[in-house]
Design an enzyme around this catalytic site. Structure first.
Site, PDB file in Angstrom:
ATOM      1  N   ARG A 162      -1.380  -0.686  -8.355  1.00  0.00           N
ATOM      2  CA  ARG A 162      -2.746  -0.248  -8.046  1.00  0.00           C
ATOM      3  C   ARG A 162      -2.746   1.282  -8.173  1.00  0.00           C
ATOM      4  NH1 ARG A 162      -3.909  -0.798  -2.120  1.00  0.00           N
ATOM      5  NH2 ARG A 162      -4.389  -2.959  -2.565  1.00  0.00           N
TER       6      ARG A 162
ATOM      7  N   ASP B 247       0.853  -1.201   0.000  1.00  0.00           N
ATOM      8  CA  ASP B 247       0.000   0.000   0.000  1.00  0.00           C
ATOM      9  C   ASP B 247       0.884   1.245   0.000  1.00  0.00           C
ATOM     10  OD1 ASP B 247      -2.434  -1.358   0.171  1.00  0.00           O
ATOM     11  OD2 ASP B 247      -2.536  -1.248   2.359  1.00  0.00           O
TER      12      ASP B 247
HETATM   13  C1  LIG Z   1      -8.850  -1.171  -3.292  1.00  0.00           C
HETATM   14  C2  LIG Z   1      -8.405   0.183  -2.831  1.00  0.00           C
HETATM   15  C3  LIG Z   1      -7.161   0.329  -2.245  1.00  0.00           C
HETATM   16  C4  LIG Z   1      -6.709   1.581  -1.852  1.00  0.00           C
HETATM   17  N1  LIG Z   1      -5.427   1.733  -1.400  1.00  0.00           N
HETATM   18  C5  LIG Z   1      -4.966   2.967  -1.120  1.00  0.00           C
HETATM   19  C6  LIG Z   1      -3.597   3.187  -0.802  1.00  0.00           C
HETATM   20  O1  LIG Z   1      -2.774   2.262  -0.759  1.00  0.00           O
HETATM   21  N2  LIG Z   1      -3.195   4.455  -0.529  1.00  0.00           N
HETATM   22  C7  LIG Z   1      -4.070   5.523  -0.580  1.00  0.00           C
HETATM   23  O2  LIG Z   1      -3.645   6.661  -0.343  1.00  0.00           O
HETATM   24  N3  LIG Z   1      -5.372   5.330  -0.870  1.00  0.00           N
HETATM   25  C8  LIG Z   1      -5.831   4.099  -1.145  1.00  0.00           C
HETATM   26  N4  LIG Z   1      -7.151   3.928  -1.483  1.00  0.00           N
HETATM   27  C9  LIG Z   1      -8.119   5.034  -1.268  1.00  0.00           C
HETATM   28  C10 LIG Z   1      -8.201   5.936  -2.462  1.00  0.00           C
HETATM   29  O3  LIG Z   1      -7.014   6.681  -2.582  1.00  0.00           O
HETATM   30  C11 LIG Z   1      -9.365   6.919  -2.309  1.00  0.00           C
HETATM   31  O4  LIG Z   1      -9.156   7.687  -1.168  1.00  0.00           O
HETATM   32  C12 LIG Z   1     -10.726   6.236  -2.220  1.00  0.00           C
HETATM   33  O5  LIG Z   1     -10.823   5.153  -3.103  1.00  0.00           O
HETATM   34  C13 LIG Z   1     -11.833   7.214  -2.577  1.00  0.00           C
HETATM   35  O6  LIG Z   1     -11.665   7.680  -3.881  1.00  0.00           O
HETATM   36  P1  LIG Z   1     -12.621   7.275  -5.107  1.00  0.00           P
HETATM   37  O7  LIG Z   1     -11.753   7.153  -6.307  1.00  0.00           O
HETATM   38  O8  LIG Z   1     -13.412   6.083  -4.762  1.00  0.00           O
HETATM   39  O9  LIG Z   1     -13.504   8.565  -5.350  1.00  0.00           O
HETATM   40  P2  LIG Z   1     -14.521   9.339  -4.404  1.00  0.00           P
HETATM   41  O10 LIG Z   1     -14.881  10.542  -5.175  1.00  0.00           O
HETATM   42  O11 LIG Z   1     -13.959   9.537  -3.036  1.00  0.00           O
HETATM   43  O12 LIG Z   1     -15.745   8.359  -4.268  1.00  0.00           O
HETATM   44  C14 LIG Z   1     -16.625   8.123  -5.342  1.00  0.00           C
HETATM   45  C15 LIG Z   1     -17.941   7.642  -4.773  1.00  0.00           C
HETATM   46  O13 LIG Z   1     -17.743   6.395  -4.108  1.00  0.00           O
HETATM   47  C16 LIG Z   1     -18.528   6.337  -2.921  1.00  0.00           C
HETATM   48  N5  LIG Z   1     -17.643   6.239  -1.763  1.00  0.00           N
HETATM   49  C17 LIG Z   1     -16.300   6.450  -1.729  1.00  0.00           C
HETATM   50  N6  LIG Z   1     -15.817   6.207  -0.490  1.00  0.00           N
HETATM   51  C18 LIG Z   1     -16.881   5.838   0.253  1.00  0.00           C
HETATM   52  C19 LIG Z   1     -17.029   5.431   1.621  1.00  0.00           C
HETATM   53  N7  LIG Z   1     -15.993   5.374   2.454  1.00  0.00           N
HETATM   54  N8  LIG Z   1     -18.258   5.106   2.041  1.00  0.00           N
HETATM   55  C20 LIG Z   1     -19.319   5.144   1.213  1.00  0.00           C
HETATM   56  N9  LIG Z   1     -19.247   5.518  -0.074  1.00  0.00           N
HETATM   57  C21 LIG Z   1     -18.053   5.860  -0.548  1.00  0.00           C
HETATM   58  C22 LIG Z   1     -19.355   7.604  -2.884  1.00  0.00           C
HETATM   59  O14 LIG Z   1     -20.552   7.344  -3.538  1.00  0.00           O
HETATM   60  C23 LIG Z   1     -18.513   8.566  -3.702  1.00  0.00           C
HETATM   61  O15 LIG Z   1     -19.269   9.584  -4.261  1.00  0.00           O
HETATM   62  C24 LIG Z   1      -7.589   2.697  -1.957  1.00  0.00           C
HETATM   63  C25 LIG Z   1      -8.834   2.553  -2.553  1.00  0.00           C
HETATM   64  C26 LIG Z   1      -9.243   1.326  -3.016  1.00  0.00           C
HETATM   65  C27 LIG Z   1     -10.558   1.221  -3.685  1.00  0.00           C
END
Ligand SMILES: Cc1cc2nc3c(=O)[nH]c(=O)nc-3n(C[C@H](O)[C@H](O)[C@H](O)COP(=O)(O)OP(=O)(O)OC[C@H]3O[C@@H](n4cnc5c(N)ncnc54)[C@H](O)[C@@H]3O)c2cc1C
Length: 302
Positions: A176, A125
């Site tokens: 990722r 990560d």
């Molecule tokens: C498999 C995976 C691994 C990850 N690993 C890392 C990592 O190693 N380092 C790092 O910095 N970040 C990591 N992240 C987090 C990532 O950086 C984002 O902060 C997170 O995915 C939210 O961004 P988004 O692209 O989903 O967009 P967003 O705009 O945040 O979300 C899009 C939509 O998804 C839904 N949504 C998003 N989050 C939530 C929630 N918590 N609860 C309910 N609904 C929600 C909502 O409907 C929102 O409008 C990871 C994410 C995923 C999916």
């Protein structure tokens, strides 16, 4: 996000821990490895792959880092014994990066050996920007030492990420790609929502161009659409979508039904608090609910 939700997000660290635990339960498999196994079994039955994360980060004692490394060995044993389709994700600071680079590398190598014994894979990560260079160095060194069963994470909000992709391109990296969750200053990170999205797309293009295996980690419908356009025509084994446990499960099922590989991030363990805060912070609707529950507790209504 409404003004109230924004205020709640800022106040989250002051919310009582039992309330945080209650509202973050959908995002976490449970306290034990058995909980994680149960959740992964359910996901596998739905055609979804998994990646198991042992919760814990910013470990400040060597024994703590070694204990987390040992917990991952049990994870690989359980995956093998239960016939699960899952790999593992690990945070460098959980393996001691804040104590010493060498300790972290040693722990990571033992994990990779254990994973290889079980024909499995470890995703490193990406944490806050103070760890980015060391994390990428770990990834490069491990790959150069012959380890093939390791991948890394890149964050689209960092201005450096396109350069990092170019630097990794020679080794056909396994990456990722996510937006990034830590709070970073504008000098090094895009802070505007659309700018992060635009850089995500640029990074995805660069990774596909480099023939990387990409885990497209987002729940953002617009980005999913952009990604679907780009992977159309690619072999389905050449990429995967990734989502977090408890987020957009229906959308995840639709991607599976359309024939895409879809992996769910499944965290478990006792050290649930920091991870939970980050998830709640990203769910503005839930932040509002947390506020009501907290006020209810304060007024003695729950
Ligand atoms: C498999 C995976 C691994 C990850 N690993 C890392 C990592 O190693 N380092 C790092 O910095 N970040 C990591 N992240 C987090 C990532 O950086 C984002 O902060 C997170 O995915 C939210 O961004 P988004 O692209 O989903 O967009 P967003 O705009 O945040 O979300 C899009 C939509 O998804 C839904 N949504 C998003 N989050 C939530 C929630 N918590 N609860 C309910 N609904 C929600 C909502 O409907 C929102 O409008 C990871 C994410 C995923 C999916």
């Amino acid at each position: 996000m409404t003004l109230l939700d924004r205020a709640i997000v800022r106040l989250l660290p002051a919310i009582p821990k039992p309330v945080v635990k209650l509202f973050s339960s959908p995002y976490i498999a449970g306290a034990t490895l058995e909980d994680a196994v149960r959740v992964v079994r359910r996901l596998n039955a739905e055609g979804k792959l998994a990646t198991i994360d042992v919760l814990g980060e910013e470990i400040t004692r060597e024994e703590g880092a070694r204990a987390i490394a040992a917990a991952y060995c049990h994870v690989f044993e359980a995956i093998e014994a239960e016939g699960l389709d899952s790999n593992a994700s690990v945070k460098p600071t959980a393996l001691g990066l804040e104590l010493s680079y060498d300790l972290c590398r040693e722990n990571l190598e033992s994990l990779l050996r254990e994973a290889a014994r079980n024909d499995n894979f470890v995703r490193i990560d990406m944490e806050d920007s103070s760890t980015t260079s060391d994390t990428l160095r770990l990834y490069r060194e491990l790959r150069e030492s012959g380890r093939a069963n390791v991948g890394v994470v890149l964050q689209a909000y960092l201005r450096r990420t396109l350069d990092d992709i170019r630097a990794l391109a020679d080794m056909r990296p396994n990456v990722r790609l996510c937006k990034g969750i830590y709070v970073e200053p504008p000098s090094i990170a895009f802070t505007d929502y659309d700018a992060v999205r635009a850089n995500f797309v640029r990074c995805l293009d660069a990774l596909l161009e480099a023939d990387a295996y990409v885990g497209i980690a987002t729940h953002d419908e617009w980005l999913i659409g952009q990604a679907l356009e780009r992977v159309a025509g690619l072999d389905h084994e050449a990429y995967e979508f990734q989502m977090l446990l408890g987020v957009r499960e229906q959308r995840a099922s639709e991607l599976v039904a359309d024939g895409h590989r879809l992996r769910v991030y499944v965290p478990y363990g006792e050290q649930w608090y920091e991870y939970s805060l980050r998830r709640l912070q990203e769910n503005p609707a839930l932040a509002g609910t947390v506020a009501k529950a907290t006020v209810g507790r304060v007024l003695g209504r729950t």
